[in-house]
Motif scaffolding. Structure first.
Motif, mmCIF file in Angstrom:
data_model
loop_
_atom_site.group_PDB
_atom_site.id
_atom_site.type_symbol
_atom_site.label_atom_id
_atom_site.label_comp_id
_atom_site.label_asym_id
_atom_site.label_seq_id
_atom_site.Cartn_x
_atom_site.Cartn_y
_atom_site.Cartn_z
ATOM 1 N N PRO A 1 0.791 -1.231 0.000
ATOM 2 C CA PRO A 1 0.000 0.000 0.000
ATOM 3 C C PRO A 1 0.820 1.277 0.000
ATOM 4 O O PRO A 1 0.470 2.227 -0.684
ATOM 5 N N ARG B 1 0.451 9.503 -5.533
ATOM 6 C CA ARG B 1 0.506 10.924 -5.218
ATOM 7 C C ARG B 1 1.494 11.688 -6.101
ATOM 8 O O ARG B 1 1.275 12.852 -6.405
ATOM 9 N N ILE C 1 0.268 6.207 11.894
ATOM 10 C CA ILE C 1 -1.173 5.945 11.992
ATOM 11 C C ILE C 1 -1.419 4.447 12.084
ATOM 12 O O ILE C 1 -2.276 3.986 12.855
ATOM 13 N N LYS D 1 -15.378 4.422 9.528
ATOM 14 C CA LYS D 1 -14.638 5.398 8.735
ATOM 15 C C LYS D 1 -14.730 5.114 7.245
ATOM 16 O O LYS D 1 -15.008 6.005 6.446
ATOM 17 N N PHE D 2 -14.468 3.871 6.827
ATOM 18 C CA PHE D 2 -14.293 3.583 5.404
ATOM 19 C C PHE D 2 -15.498 2.932 4.736
ATOM 20 O O PHE D 2 -15.594 2.925 3.523
ATOM 21 N N TYR E 1 -23.946 3.291 13.610
ATOM 22 C CA TYR E 1 -23.731 2.463 14.795
ATOM 23 C C TYR E 1 -24.577 1.184 14.731
ATOM 24 O O TYR E 1 -24.130 0.097 15.105
ATOM 25 N N ARG F 1 -11.594 5.693 19.636
ATOM 26 C CA ARG F 1 -11.171 7.005 19.135
ATOM 27 C C ARG F 1 -10.422 7.803 20.184
ATOM 28 O O ARG F 1 -9.562 8.635 19.862
ATOM 29 N N ARG G 1 -6.789 9.142 19.477
ATOM 30 C CA ARG G 1 -6.491 10.545 19.728
ATOM 31 C C ARG G 1 -5.244 10.682 20.598
ATOM 32 O O ARG G 1 -4.368 11.512 20.334
ATOM 33 N N ILE H 1 -1.890 15.732 15.236
ATOM 34 C CA ILE H 1 -3.184 16.234 14.746
ATOM 35 C C ILE H 1 -3.147 17.725 14.431
ATOM 36 O O ILE H 1 -4.041 18.232 13.753
ATOM 37 N N TYR H 2 -2.088 18.406 14.846
ATOM 38 C CA TYR H 2 -1.953 19.813 14.474
ATOM 39 C C TYR H 2 -0.707 20.016 13.632
ATOM 40 O O TYR H 2 -0.088 21.063 13.669
ATOM 41 N N ASP I 1 -20.678 12.144 14.931
ATOM 42 C CA ASP I 1 -20.973 11.100 13.941
ATOM 43 C C ASP I 1 -22.401 11.169 13.410
ATOM 44 O O ASP I 1 -22.808 10.327 12.617
ATOM 45 N N GLU J 1 -12.729 19.251 18.318
ATOM 46 C CA GLU J 1 -11.808 19.490 17.213
ATOM 47 C C GLU J 1 -10.726 18.404 17.166
ATOM 48 O O GLU J 1 -10.369 17.917 16.088
ATOM 49 N N ALA J 2 -10.214 18.025 18.333
ATOM 50 C CA ALA J 2 -9.175 16.990 18.387
ATOM 51 C C ALA J 2 -9.707 15.659 17.844
ATOM 52 O O ALA J 2 -9.026 14.944 17.100
ATOM 53 N N LEU J 3 -10.942 15.341 18.216
ATOM 54 C CA LEU J 3 -11.538 14.094 17.717
ATOM 55 C C LEU J 3 -11.710 14.134 16.197
ATOM 56 O O LEU J 3 -11.436 13.153 15.499
ATOM 57 N N GLN J 4 -12.154 15.271 15.692
ATOM 58 C CA GLN J 4 -12.340 15.418 14.251
ATOM 59 C C GLN J 4 -11.008 15.288 13.509
ATOM 60 O O GLN J 4 -10.919 14.602 12.489
ATOM 61 N N ARG J 5 -10.008 15.945 14.013
ATOM 62 C CA ARG J 5 -8.702 15.927 13.340
ATOM 63 C C ARG J 5 -8.072 14.538 13.388
ATOM 64 O O ARG J 5 -7.455 14.104 12.412
ATOM 65 N N THR J 6 -8.233 13.849 14.500
ATOM 66 C CA THR J 6 -7.734 12.474 14.591
ATOM 67 C C THR J 6 -8.414 11.619 13.533
ATOM 68 O O THR J 6 -7.790 10.805 12.847
ATOM 69 N N TRP J 7 -9.707 11.802 13.404
ATOM 70 C CA TRP J 7 -10.484 11.033 12.430
ATOM 71 C C TRP J 7 -10.007 11.311 11.007
ATOM 72 O O TRP J 7 -9.881 10.408 10.182
ATOM 73 N N GLU J 8 -9.695 12.558 10.741
ATOM 74 C CA GLU J 8 -9.238 12.930 9.398
ATOM 75 C C GLU J 8 -7.857 12.375 9.099
ATOM 76 O O GLU J 8 -7.526 12.104 7.946
ATOM 77 N N LEU J 9 -7.044 12.163 10.135
ATOM 78 C CA LEU J 9 -5.723 11.575 9.918
ATOM 79 C C LEU J 9 -5.814 10.169 9.329
ATOM 80 O O LEU J 9 -4.918 9.721 8.611
ATOM 81 N N LEU J 10 -6.889 9.487 9.627
ATOM 82 C CA LEU J 10 -7.041 8.130 9.098
ATOM 83 C C LEU J 10 -7.111 8.116 7.574
ATOM 84 O O LEU J 10 -6.912 7.071 6.946
ATOM 85 N N ASP J 11 -7.377 9.258 6.970
ATOM 86 C CA ASP J 11 -7.372 9.322 5.505
ATOM 87 C C ASP J 11 -5.984 9.053 4.934
ATOM 88 O O ASP J 11 -5.853 8.716 3.755
ATOM 89 N N TYR J 12 -4.973 9.203 5.776
ATOM 90 C CA TYR J 12 -3.609 8.936 5.320
ATOM 91 C C TYR J 12 -3.248 7.464 5.451
ATOM 92 O O TYR J 12 -2.160 7.057 5.047
ATOM 93 N N LEU J 13 -4.159 6.686 5.982
ATOM 94 C CA LEU J 13 -3.903 5.260 6.141
ATOM 95 C C LEU J 13 -3.954 4.593 4.765
ATOM 96 O O LEU J 13 -4.905 4.800 4.022
ATOM 97 N N PRO J 14 -2.937 3.811 4.424
ATOM 98 C CA PRO J 14 -2.971 3.137 3.127
ATOM 99 C C PRO J 14 -4.168 2.195 3.039
ATOM 100 O O PRO J 14 -4.512 1.535 4.020
#
Lengths: 217, 174
Positions: free
Chosen positions: A120, A128, A145, A164-165, A170, A192, A196, A203-204, B20, B46-59
């Motif tokens: 992957p 990319r 990750i 997520k995918f 729920y 989560r 986190r 995350i920032y 969600d 915000e932290a929860l949202q950003r963590t969730w968005e990081l998963l988009d980088y998961l192959p």
């Protein structure tokens, strides 16, 4: 299991994948192949992250399709097709993990290609087309990750993947995993929160300021 | 001003459900109120949202190029009437059309052959000739049944002479 306020039959029949499965049930030529091609990547991706091994994920995905084929004559559309499919996948994945007494997964490295094709991270890099420095950063981030995900247990990992995918709610996740909606809510909350905590330094990374949480005067 | 408090476990669950889209109306209203008034809750969201968005980088590993082919081969074992080669050929629409055309042609030829065989053994006569022929066959039935015997006799007188039961026995049952 129907969603609240809806009967299962009409709901399921609005699902185009249910209609495809009904064509498989009737042995319409080409229908099963169409189903395999539609779901193969999604299924392999989810299973890969649950069992942590690409080849095993493919073996399990094949087994899922075999079971779908064997069960086709008894198929009754009572939910979205993907819910039924991933229920089978979940059962097979958990059986597989139990049978081999799974150890914590070695973080995915992305550096070795096997007989099944490029790994992957290589696909990520190829897709990319970005400068080497940025690609390395993304590979490292992907590895971070992946490690964070490996820190979850199998049920948390599957719930996260489906939420997520596969865009499952729920109730649907609960149906796949044999748990109540309340249990899924709790499971996802813990998953989560763990993610986190593991990914807090990242995350920032985009440079946005960390929000202040001092009490208002 | 409401106090900015740590979230309890249940409150965190509700916040996540809200993010969600799974919170009921009453819970959602409560969360929204806290989001507007409490920076800590906003930061957590915000932290929860950003963590969730990081998963988009998961192959997302794809299935191998041969996956469909290998899966169909395994399934073909479950179909006793077909094998892998036939499965593959029948999947091709062109092959299916050719097979259908061949079936129609074979059926037509078989039908023609049967019809031709039947008509050769039974010549077709005009209706009036057919009736006359049938009448003659009924009248001459006994003659036809004994034709082989009559061919050995030169004339009728000799035939009558043979009809002497006291000399040759009664063969009416023959």
């Amino acid at each position: 299991m129907a969603l609240p306020g809806e009967t299962s039959g009409p709901l399921a029949l609005r699902d185009p994948d249910v209609r495809l499965m009904l064509r498989v049930q009737n042995d319409v030529p080409g229908a099963f192949e169409e189903l395999v091609e539609l779901y193969q990547h999604r299924l392999v991706a989810i299973l890969h992250h649950v069992v942590g091994n690409a080849e095993e994920a493919e073996d399990l995905a094949q087994e899922v399709f075999l079971r779908v084929y064997r069960a086709r004559k008894n198929y009754r559309p009572e939910c979205r097709f993907s819910t039924w499919l991933f229920t089978i996948a979940n059962n097979l994945a958990l059986n597989s993990l139990r049978s081999r007494q799974r150890k914590p997964v070695v973080p995915f490295s992305g550096s070795d290609s096997g007989p099944l094709g490029p790994r992957p991270a290589e696909q990520l890099v190829a897709d990319r087309g970005e400068p080497p420095g940025q690609r390395l950063q993304q590979e490292e981030l992907a590895a971070v990750i992946r490690r964070a995900l490996d820190g979850l247990n199998e049920r948390q990992r599957l719930a996260v993947m489906l939420n997520k995918f596969e865009d499952m709610n729920y109730a649907e996740i609960g149906q796949v995993m044999g748990l109540t909606t309340k249990a899924i809510k709790s499971l996802l909350n813990r998953a989560r929160a763990n993610l986190r905590a593991a990914l807090q330094p990242y995350i920032y990374m985009d440079g946005e300021p960390v929000p202040q949480v001092d009490k208002e005067e | 001003m409401p106090e900015d408090q740590e979230l309890s476990e249940e409150e965190r669950e509700n916040l996540l459900a809200y993010l969600d889209g799974e919170a009921d109306e009453e819970t959602a209203r409560g969360i929204e109120a806290r989001l507007s008034l409490e920076p800590r809750v906003r930061a957590e969201a915000e932290a929860l949202q950003r963590t969730w968005e990081l998963l988009d980088y998961l192959p997302r590993p794809d299935a191998s190029p041969s996956f469909t082919h290998r899966t169909l081969d395994r399934v073909s074992v479950l179909r006793p009437a077909t094998g892998p080669a036939r499965w593959r050929s029948l999947r091709n629409p062109a092959w299916r059309r050719l097979a259908a055309a061949a079936a129609i042609l074979i059926t037509a030829l078989a039908g023609y052959g049967v019809t031709a065989a039947l008509t050769r053994s039974q010549p077709v006569l005009p209706a009036e000739n057919a009736a006359e022929l049938e009448h003659q066959l009924v009248r001459d039935l006994r003659l036809l049944e004994n034709r082989r015997l009559y061919e050995a006799v030169d004339n009728i007188e000799f035939l009558h002479a043979l009809d002497a039961p006291h000399l040759f026995g009664d063969d009416s049952t023959n």
